[in-house]
Write a protein that holds these residues in place. Sequence first.
Motif, PDB file in Angstrom:
ATOM      1  N   LEU A  72      39.143  33.381  52.073  1.00  0.00           N
ATOM      2  CA  LEU A  72      39.800  34.404  52.164  1.00  0.00           C
ATOM      3  C   LEU A  72      40.223  35.157  50.811  1.00  0.00           C
ATOM      4  O   LEU A  72      40.084  36.461  50.583  1.00  0.00           O
ATOM      5  CB  LEU A  72      41.162  34.167  52.951  1.00  0.00           C
ATOM      6  CG  LEU A  72      42.294  35.251  52.966  1.00  0.00           C
ATOM      7  CD1 LEU A  72      41.745  36.351  53.996  1.00  0.00           C
ATOM      8  CD2 LEU A  72      43.583  34.778  53.355  1.00  0.00           C
ATOM      9  N   ALA A  73      40.283  34.150  49.948  1.00  0.00           N
ATOM     10  CA  ALA A  73      40.509  34.819  48.473  1.00  0.00           C
ATOM     11  C   ALA A  73      39.300  35.577  47.905  1.00  0.00           C
ATOM     12  O   ALA A  73      39.420  36.350  47.251  1.00  0.00           O
ATOM     13  CB  ALA A  73      40.932  33.333  47.571  1.00  0.00           C
ATOM     14  N   LYS A  74      38.140  34.809  48.426  1.00  0.00           N
ATOM     15  CA  LYS A  74      36.992  35.490  47.588  1.00  0.00           C
ATOM     16  C   LYS A  74      36.773  36.668  48.370  1.00  0.00           C
ATOM     17  O   LYS A  74      36.253  37.740  47.659  1.00  0.00           O
ATOM     18  CB  LYS A  74      35.620  34.381  48.276  1.00  0.00           C
ATOM     19  CG  LYS A  74      34.207  35.083  47.483  1.00  0.00           C
ATOM     20  CD  LYS A  74      33.289  33.802  47.830  1.00  0.00           C
ATOM     21  CE  LYS A  74      32.177  34.443  47.226  1.00  0.00           C
ATOM     22  NZ  LYS A  74      31.068  33.627  47.439  1.00  0.00           N
ATOM     23  N   ARG A  75      36.975  36.824  49.487  1.00  0.00           N
ATOM     24  CA  ARG A  75      36.872  38.186  50.499  1.00  0.00           C
ATOM     25  C   ARG A  75      37.906  39.271  49.650  1.00  0.00           C
ATOM     26  O   ARG A  75      37.596  40.518  49.677  1.00  0.00           O
ATOM     27  CB  ARG A  75      37.013  37.923  51.818  1.00  0.00           C
ATOM     28  CG  ARG A  75      36.983  39.200  52.682  1.00  0.00           C
ATOM     29  CD  ARG A  75      36.930  39.008  54.057  1.00  0.00           C
ATOM     30  NE  ARG A  75      37.059  40.342  54.914  1.00  0.00           N
ATOM     31  CZ  ARG A  75      38.120  40.626  55.325  1.00  0.00           C
ATOM     32  NH1 ARG A  75      39.407  40.140  55.142  1.00  0.00           N
ATOM     33  NH2 ARG A  75      38.063  41.777  56.247  1.00  0.00           N
ATOM     34  N   LEU A  76      38.903  38.779  49.445  1.00  0.00           N
ATOM     35  CA  LEU A  76      40.035  39.650  48.826  1.00  0.00           C
ATOM     36  C   LEU A  76      39.563  40.102  47.612  1.00  0.00           C
ATOM     37  O   LEU A  76      39.810  41.281  46.965  1.00  0.00           O
ATOM     38  CB  LEU A  76      41.363  39.158  48.871  1.00  0.00           C
ATOM     39  CG  LEU A  76      42.821  39.934  48.027  1.00  0.00           C
ATOM     40  CD1 LEU A  76      42.691  40.985  48.927  1.00  0.00           C
ATOM     41  CD2 LEU A  76      43.805  39.149  48.120  1.00  0.00           C
TER      42      LEU A  76
END
Length: 106
Positions: A72-76
Amino acid sequence: MPFWGLQKQLGIDVDSWLLRQSMPQPHGQAGACHAFEREWVECGHGLGRTRARRECQPEYEDFMECMQRTKLAKRLQTILEQRDKMIKEGKYTPPDYHKGKEETRP
């Protein structure tokens, strides 16, 4: 020892340090990642460490994603980089309320 319930009689819970989401939670609600942890534990039960690592990898990855939110952090981060790139190219202008300015009120 399930027959005697020794842990309950002594007032200790040895298993709570193993299962982070299964321990008693505030207000009696299950932890956010409880279902993922349960799937992972049930998958590996009785298999042994080496075989469980190989066969239960998808369940473990789901549990770790729920706990750490790395995907999720990488996508954000990718979304924010794309937004910054579009702002720099002049293809996108963020609204005023995203710039810290208040909306005009009627």
